[in-house]
Design a protein around this motif. Structure first.
Motif, mmCIF file in Angstrom:
data_model
loop_
_atom_site.group_PDB
_atom_site.id
_atom_site.type_symbol
_atom_site.label_atom_id
_atom_site.label_comp_id
_atom_site.label_asym_id
_atom_site.label_seq_id
_atom_site.Cartn_x
_atom_site.Cartn_y
_atom_site.Cartn_z
ATOM 1 N N VAL A 41 0.854 -1.194 0.000
ATOM 2 C CA VAL A 41 0.000 0.000 0.000
ATOM 3 C C VAL A 41 0.888 1.242 0.000
ATOM 4 O O VAL A 41 2.073 1.164 0.326
ATOM 5 C CB VAL A 41 -0.920 0.042 1.248
ATOM 6 N N THR A 42 0.287 2.390 -0.343
ATOM 7 C CA THR A 42 1.062 3.622 -0.245
ATOM 8 C C THR A 42 0.895 4.264 1.131
ATOM 9 O O THR A 42 1.761 4.993 1.598
ATOM 10 C CB THR A 42 0.646 4.635 -1.329
ATOM 11 N N ARG A 43 -0.258 3.987 1.788
ATOM 12 C CA ARG A 43 -0.437 4.483 3.170
ATOM 13 C C ARG A 43 -1.211 3.452 3.969
ATOM 14 O O ARG A 43 -2.030 2.703 3.411
ATOM 15 C CB ARG A 43 -1.158 5.828 3.188
ATOM 16 N N LEU A 44 -0.944 3.429 5.276
ATOM 17 C CA LEU A 44 -1.613 2.451 6.141
ATOM 18 C C LEU A 44 -3.116 2.730 6.189
ATOM 19 O O LEU A 44 -3.550 3.884 6.211
ATOM 20 C CB LEU A 44 -1.021 2.503 7.550
ATOM 21 N N GLY A 45 -3.898 1.672 6.194
ATOM 22 C CA GLY A 45 -5.350 1.807 6.236
ATOM 23 C C GLY A 45 -5.980 1.866 4.864
ATOM 24 O O GLY A 45 -7.201 2.003 4.742
ATOM 25 N N GLU A 46 -5.168 1.780 3.818
ATOM 26 C CA GLU A 46 -5.670 1.889 2.447
ATOM 27 C C GLU A 46 -6.605 0.725 2.110
ATOM 28 O O GLU A 46 -7.632 0.900 1.460
ATOM 29 C CB GLU A 46 -4.460 1.867 1.521
ATOM 30 N N LYS A 47 -6.228 -0.463 2.541
ATOM 31 C CA LYS A 47 -7.027 -1.647 2.189
ATOM 32 C C LYS A 47 -7.591 -2.362 3.408
ATOM 33 O O LYS A 47 -8.652 -2.967 3.330
ATOM 34 C CB LYS A 47 -6.145 -2.656 1.427
ATOM 35 N N ALA A 48 -6.850 -2.345 4.477
ATOM 36 C CA ALA A 48 -7.221 -3.169 5.637
ATOM 37 C C ALA A 48 -7.632 -2.288 6.808
ATOM 38 O O ALA A 48 -7.163 -1.155 6.933
ATOM 39 C CB ALA A 48 -6.031 -4.041 6.052
ATOM 40 N N PRO A 49 -8.499 -2.802 7.683
ATOM 41 C CA PRO A 49 -8.730 -2.098 8.944
ATOM 42 C C PRO A 49 -7.522 -2.280 9.853
ATOM 43 O O PRO A 49 -6.666 -3.137 9.585
ATOM 44 C CB PRO A 49 -9.954 -2.812 9.522
ATOM 45 N N LEU A 50 -7.459 -1.466 10.899
ATOM 46 C CA LEU A 50 -6.399 -1.642 11.902
ATOM 47 C C LEU A 50 -6.956 -2.474 13.062
ATOM 48 O O LEU A 50 -7.831 -1.996 13.798
ATOM 49 C CB LEU A 50 -5.923 -0.288 12.431
ATOM 50 N N PRO A 51 -6.481 -3.702 13.254
ATOM 51 C CA PRO A 51 -6.957 -4.491 14.387
ATOM 52 C C PRO A 51 -6.445 -3.912 15.706
ATOM 53 O O PRO A 51 -5.261 -3.607 15.840
ATOM 54 C CB PRO A 51 -6.364 -5.893 14.124
ATOM 55 N N VAL A 52 -7.358 -3.753 16.650
ATOM 56 C CA VAL A 52 -7.005 -3.248 17.986
ATOM 57 C C VAL A 52 -7.513 -4.276 18.997
ATOM 58 O O VAL A 52 -8.724 -4.531 19.068
ATOM 59 C CB VAL A 52 -7.656 -1.866 18.242
ATOM 60 N N GLU A 53 -6.593 -4.868 19.751
ATOM 61 C CA GLU A 53 -6.996 -5.863 20.756
ATOM 62 C C GLU A 53 -7.456 -5.137 22.008
ATOM 63 O O GLU A 53 -6.748 -4.253 22.511
ATOM 64 C CB GLU A 53 -5.828 -6.816 21.046
ATOM 65 N N ILE A 54 -8.654 -5.480 22.473
ATOM 66 C CA ILE A 54 -9.233 -4.775 23.630
ATOM 67 C C ILE A 54 -9.690 -5.794 24.678
ATOM 68 O O ILE A 54 -10.028 -6.933 24.348
ATOM 69 C CB ILE A 54 -10.424 -3.866 23.217
#
Ligand SMILES: O=C[C@H](O)[C@H](O)[C@H](O)COP(=O)(O)O
Length: 207
Positions: free
Chosen positions: A105-118
């Protein structure tokens, strides 16, 4: 060597190949540190001795990724293993990523969500706090029940805003009450081997 063993459909190939080479005698003296229960079971099944993570550095870690920028910043965790991956890979002298070209990707978040463990306790309140940071997204819930990580936590798959600084947003998410860890792996990877139809490219961070 003590080698961090990643998690996912791509890391699986590396684990199987390390096991194969141990079996043929091409490799010896290799001990694995697994980043998930699944990789632990796979490593043992293919004949890699596995040890728990301890404070000693690892010589190498090999893992997949969900997104890879030209600087080799990563999003990881679509397979749910982000916490153990980060705990393991931060101790690796070298982190090598293996992936196919669809992960570039050229920038983070372009294709995928950001997984956040909660944490499970109070997860709806934690999600409200994450939304207050400007994050869209939703609790990972593949069926009737939420997805549960190897650590007994839930995952919020966050949609990143259009404009953001990864390091600053990462620390704001990490500093949110109820958040255990994020799938942002910034400045950690030393190189990536990326497969495309025309062959495999070796990438180093472009800053
Ligand atoms: O939690 C999972 C890991 O971060 C994986 O490395 C990542 O999701 C890539 O997995 P795959 O190789 O299956 O696309």
């Amino acid at each position: 060597m003590r080698v961090g063993l990643g998690t996912g459909s791509t890391a699986r190939y590396a684990i199987e190949e390390i096991g194969r080479r141990i079996g043929t005698g091409e490799l010896s003296g290799v001990v694995g540190v697994a980043t998930s229960e699944a990789s632990d079971a796979l490593a043992r099944a293919v004949g890699i001795p596995v040890e728990p993570l301890d404070p000693r550095p690892l010589d190498l870690a090999i893992d997949g990724a969900d997104e890879i920028t030209p600087g080799l910043d990563l999003i990881k965790g679509l397979g749910g293993a982000l916490l153990r991956e980060k705990l393991t890979e931060v101790q690796a002298r070298r982190l090598v990523i293996i992936a196919d070209h669809t992960k570039l990707v050229t920038r983070l978040g372009e294709k995928a969500p950001l997984p956040v463990e909660i944490a499970r306790f109070g997860f709806l309140s934690t999600i409200e706090r994450l939304r207050a940071l400007g994050l869209g997204g939703r609790l990972r819930q593949p069926g009737a029940q939420p997805y549960v990580t190897d650590n007994g936590n839930y995952i919020f798959d966050a949609q990143l805003p259009a404009e953001f600084g990864a390091a600053e947003l990462g620390s704001r998410i990490k500093g949110t009450l109820g958040v255990v860890e994020t799938g942002l792996f910034l400045g950690m990877a030393e190189r990536a081997f990326v497969a495309a139809p025309d062959g495999v490219r070796e990438l180093t961070p472009q800053r």
